[in-house]
Structure formats: structure tokens, C-alpha cells
Design a protein around this motif. Structure first.
Motif, PDB file in Angstrom:
ATOM      1  N   PRO A  58      -0.083  -9.854   1.419  1.00 32.54           N
ATOM      2  CA  PRO A  58       0.577  -8.625   1.520  1.00 32.54           C
ATOM      3  C   PRO A  58      -0.648  -7.633   1.884  1.00 32.54           C
ATOM      4  O   PRO A  58      -1.297  -7.367   1.003  1.00 32.54           O
ATOM      5  N   LEU A  59      -0.292  -6.645   2.528  1.00 31.36           N
ATOM      6  CA  LEU A  59      -1.293  -5.269   2.726  1.00 31.36           C
ATOM      7  C   LEU A  59      -0.935  -4.128   1.666  1.00 31.36           C
ATOM      8  O   LEU A  59      -0.826  -3.092   1.408  1.00 31.36           O
ATOM      9  N   THR A  60      -0.370  -4.907   0.727  1.00 31.86           N
ATOM     10  CA  THR A  60       0.580  -3.996  -0.851  1.00 31.86           C
ATOM     11  C   THR A  60      -1.176  -3.313  -1.137  1.00 31.86           C
ATOM     12  O   THR A  60      -1.689  -3.960  -1.713  1.00 31.86           O
ATOM     13  N   GLY A  61      -1.241  -1.852  -1.001  1.00 33.54           N
ATOM     14  CA  GLY A  61      -1.925  -1.288  -2.640  1.00 33.54           C
ATOM     15  C   GLY A  61      -3.208  -0.782  -1.244  1.00 33.54           C
ATOM     16  O   GLY A  61      -4.026  -0.203  -1.508  1.00 33.54           O
ATOM     17  N   TYR A  62      -3.232  -0.835   0.080  1.00 32.35           N
ATOM     18  CA  TYR A  62      -3.928  -0.998   0.662  1.00 32.35           C
ATOM     19  C   TYR A  62      -4.383   0.515   1.616  1.00 32.35           C
ATOM     20  O   TYR A  62      -2.824   0.682   1.708  1.00 32.35           O
ATOM     21  N   ASP A  63      -5.490   0.902   1.305  1.00 35.45           N
ATOM     22  CA  ASP A  63      -6.180   2.523   1.357  1.00 35.45           C
ATOM     23  C   ASP A  63      -7.088   2.908   1.981  1.00 35.45           C
ATOM     24  O   ASP A  63      -8.087   1.883   1.535  1.00 35.45           O
ATOM     25  N   GLU A  65      -9.387   4.716   1.689  1.00 34.77           N
ATOM     26  CA  GLU A  65     -10.364   5.283  -0.720  1.00 34.77           C
ATOM     27  C   GLU A  65     -10.376   3.859  -0.646  1.00 34.77           C
ATOM     28  O   GLU A  65     -11.473   3.921  -1.198  1.00 34.77           O
ATOM     29  N   GLN A  66      -9.433   2.362  -0.750  1.00 32.70           N
ATOM     30  CA  GLN A  66     -10.010   2.071  -1.099  1.00 32.70           C
ATOM     31  C   GLN A  66     -11.654   1.229  -0.607  1.00 32.70           C
ATOM     32  O   GLN A  66     -12.144  -0.089  -1.561  1.00 32.70           O
ATOM     33  N   PHE A  67     -11.673   1.234  -0.058  1.00 26.88           N
ATOM     34  CA  PHE A  67     -13.471   1.191   0.973  1.00 26.88           C
ATOM     35  C   PHE A  67     -14.683   2.155   0.297  1.00 26.88           C
ATOM     36  O   PHE A  67     -15.884   2.141   1.657  1.00 26.88           O
ATOM     37  N   GLY A  68     -14.428   3.204  -0.182  1.00 30.79           N
ATOM     38  CA  GLY A  68     -15.246   3.595  -0.655  1.00 30.79           C
ATOM     39  C   GLY A  68     -14.980   4.731   0.373  1.00 30.79           C
ATOM     40  O   GLY A  68     -15.137   5.377   1.643  1.00 30.79           O
ATOM     41  N   GLN A  69     -16.578   5.249   0.494  1.00 27.87           N
ATOM     42  CA  GLN A  69     -17.236   6.533   1.175  1.00 27.87           C
ATOM     43  C   GLN A  69     -17.199   5.825   2.204  1.00 27.87           C
ATOM     44  O   GLN A  69     -17.844   5.029   3.001  1.00 27.87           O
ATOM     45  N   SER A  70     -16.508   6.771   3.414  1.00 28.08           N
ATOM     46  CA  SER A  70     -16.889   6.821   5.024  1.00 28.08           C
ATOM     47  C   SER A  70     -18.427   6.559   5.509  1.00 28.08           C
ATOM     48  O   SER A  70     -18.546   7.797   5.317  1.00 28.08           O
ATOM     49  N   TRP A  71     -18.775   6.021   6.012  1.00 32.20           N
ATOM     50  CA  TRP A  71     -20.799   6.371   6.201  1.00 32.20           C
ATOM     51  C   TRP A  71     -21.345   6.454   5.565  1.00 32.20           C
ATOM     52  O   TRP A  71     -22.364   7.192   5.682  1.00 32.20           O
ATOM     53  N   ASP A 150     -14.206  -5.620  -5.779  1.00 31.21           N
ATOM     54  CA  ASP A 150     -13.760  -3.765  -6.708  1.00 31.21           C
ATOM     55  C   ASP A 150     -14.958  -2.744  -5.321  1.00 31.21           C
ATOM     56  O   ASP A 150     -15.609  -3.391  -4.256  1.00 31.21           O
ATOM     57  N   VAL A 151     -14.391  -2.244  -6.020  1.00 26.35           N
ATOM     58  CA  VAL A 151     -14.617  -0.631  -4.456  1.00 26.35           C
ATOM     59  C   VAL A 151     -16.359  -0.257  -4.383  1.00 26.35           C
ATOM     60  O   VAL A 151     -16.429  -0.343  -2.962  1.00 26.35           O
ATOM     61  N   ASP A 152     -17.091  -0.870  -5.272  1.00 35.94           N
ATOM     62  CA  ASP A 152     -17.756  -0.543  -4.845  1.00 35.94           C
ATOM     63  C   ASP A 152     -19.284  -1.722  -3.920  1.00 35.94           C
ATOM     64  O   ASP A 152     -19.431  -2.010  -2.427  1.00 35.94           O
TER      65      ASP A 152
END
Length: 238
Positions: A58-63, A65-71, A150-152
Motif C-alpha cells: 500500500p501507498l499508506t504513509g508515503y510522503d 519527505e520520507q525520502f529526505g532532503q531534495s537534491w 530507514d530515511v538515510d
């Protein structure tokens, strides 16, 4: 079996711990540290056959920001990843003075996705003419294993040059978060390279493919036997 009175507290604690652990492993917030792996050797079709095949989570919880800082400047060369990719993928590049050849002002872009050549010039109304595509889209990654990272590690995934390609803005918007089963580049001559890169990214970050995705990628690769994987970016730790 008779449980002694003094043992009841231990039994209750074990039951509670098991229940909590089960609940955590079933939700997106339970993350594990799985570092990126070296891309396997071999052609894309061979590596595709090693990827796990599962249904979409499921896409539940996706955002985003879950992938950290852009660029993020993931390779620590002083330039953010958007400018790094523009500098890599454009020709006749012009840089903003005083930025140590970092901020791309202009260039000519031969878009491999569409086959068109378009000029790029940085500006409020023109910068989006050339956008940076996540070859394996972030939402697709979330549905195929990234929510367990994890987010890192997810931040490395989102900024890894292996997973980034410049493309015409309108083409990037057409793709959205599609995988190979729902979207392929309009330029048929680039499709083998495109899906090979998707295989490399999924292998590196230990993501899975769906049945439909695997079949679509295999179908493209059947037309280019021996298609090689792209070289790894070298991004591992941050």
C-alpha cells in the motif's frame, strides 16, 4: 501445566512484547537498516531474474519527505544533485559566474526519453522545461520495499545519480510515478537503456518488482539481448 504465581508476570511480558513486535513489523514505521548493495555483474535480463517478485505494498504513509532532503549534495562535491545531473546530461553548458562551475544557467539538451533536442535556460518560467526524473519513481519505490528502509538510505536512493536522468518536463509529467508496466519512454530506441537502469536501481536498493513490471521489462529486454547494466554511481554511504 500449572504456571506458578511468580511466573505470571514473565508470561504476560512475553505476550505483550510479541504483540508489539508483530504490530511494528506490519507498519511502515518499522524500518530496518539495509545498505545499498553493489550492482551485480551480468546483463540486465540476468539480474532481472534475481529480483524478488511481489505485489505492490500500500501507498499508506508515503510522503516526499520520507525520502529526505531534495537534491542533497550526496557526493559532496559542493553542488546539489539537480545541478550535477544537468551538467552531466546537457551539452554546451554555461555556469553562473562565481559558483565554481556548479549552478547551470544554460545548455542544449538532447532528451533520450523523447528524442527531441531542446534549449535549457534557468529562469522562473523556463527551468521546468528540463526536469530531473527518478528513473524508479519514489512512490513506486515505496510500494516495492523502500518503506522498510530507514530515511538515510531512502535519501541516498532519491539523490543517487544512478536513479536520476534529465528529461523534458512534459515527458516527466506524463510518467508520473509509473513503473515499466504502465509507462515507457516515447523514444523506443532508449527503452532498453531505461529498463536496464531500473533493474540496476532496484538491485542496488534491494527493491522488488511486480509480476506486471517484470514481464514488461523482460519484454523490452528481449529485443536487446545482452543489454548491459549502467555503471554504478559509487554512492553507497553518506
Amino acid at each position: 501445566m500449572t504456571v506458578r504465581k511468580g511466573r505470571w508476570a514473565d508470561v504476560i511480558l512475553v505476550v505483550l512484547f510479541t504483540a508489539v513486535l508483530t504490530g511494528l513489523t506490519g507498519c511502515a514505521e518499522f524500518q530496518v537498516r539495509i545498505d545499498p548493495a553493489p550492482i551485480p555483474t551480468g546483463d540486465a535480463a540476468t539480474v532481472l531474474a534475481t529480483l524478488p517478485v511481489k505485489g505492490r505494498a500500500p501507498l499508506t504513509g508515503y510522503d516526499r519527505e520520507q525520502f529526505g532532503q531534495s537534491w542533497r549534495d550526496i557526493d559532496r562535491n559542493g553542488c546539489d544533485q539537480r545541478n550535477d545531473v544537468l551538467a552531466r546530461d546537457l551539452a554546451e553548458v554555461e555556469y553562473r559566474p562565481g559558483t565554481d562551475s556548479c549552478v547551470v544557467l544554460a545548455g542544449m539538451f538532447a532528451d533520450p526519453y523523447s528524442g527531441r533536442t531542446i534549449p535549457f535556460r534557468r529562469g522562473r518560467d523556463t527551468s521546468d522545461d528540463v526536469q530531473i526524473d527518478h528513473v524508479v519513481a519514489l512512490a513506486d519505490a515505496w510500494r516495492t520495499g523502500a518503506q522498510q528502509l530507514d530515511v538515510d538510505v531512502r535519501e541516498r536512493f532519491a539523490n543517487d545519480p544512478l536513479n536520476l536522468m534529465a528529461t523534458q518536463g512534459s515527458v516527466n509529467q506524463q510518467k508520473g510515478d509509473g513503473d515499466a508496466a504502465t509507462w515507457l519512454p516515447p523514444a523506443r530506441g532508449f527503452r532498453c537503456d531505461y529498463v536496464a537502469r531500473q533493474v540496476a536501481v532496484k538491485a542496488k536498493y534491494r527493491l522488488w518488482v511486480t509480476d506486471a513490471e517484470r514481464d514488461a521489462i523482460a519484454g523490452v529486454l528481449s529485443g536487446c539481448p545482452g543489454q548491459e547494466l549502467p555503471p554504478d554511481s559509487g554512492i553507497a554511504g553518506a
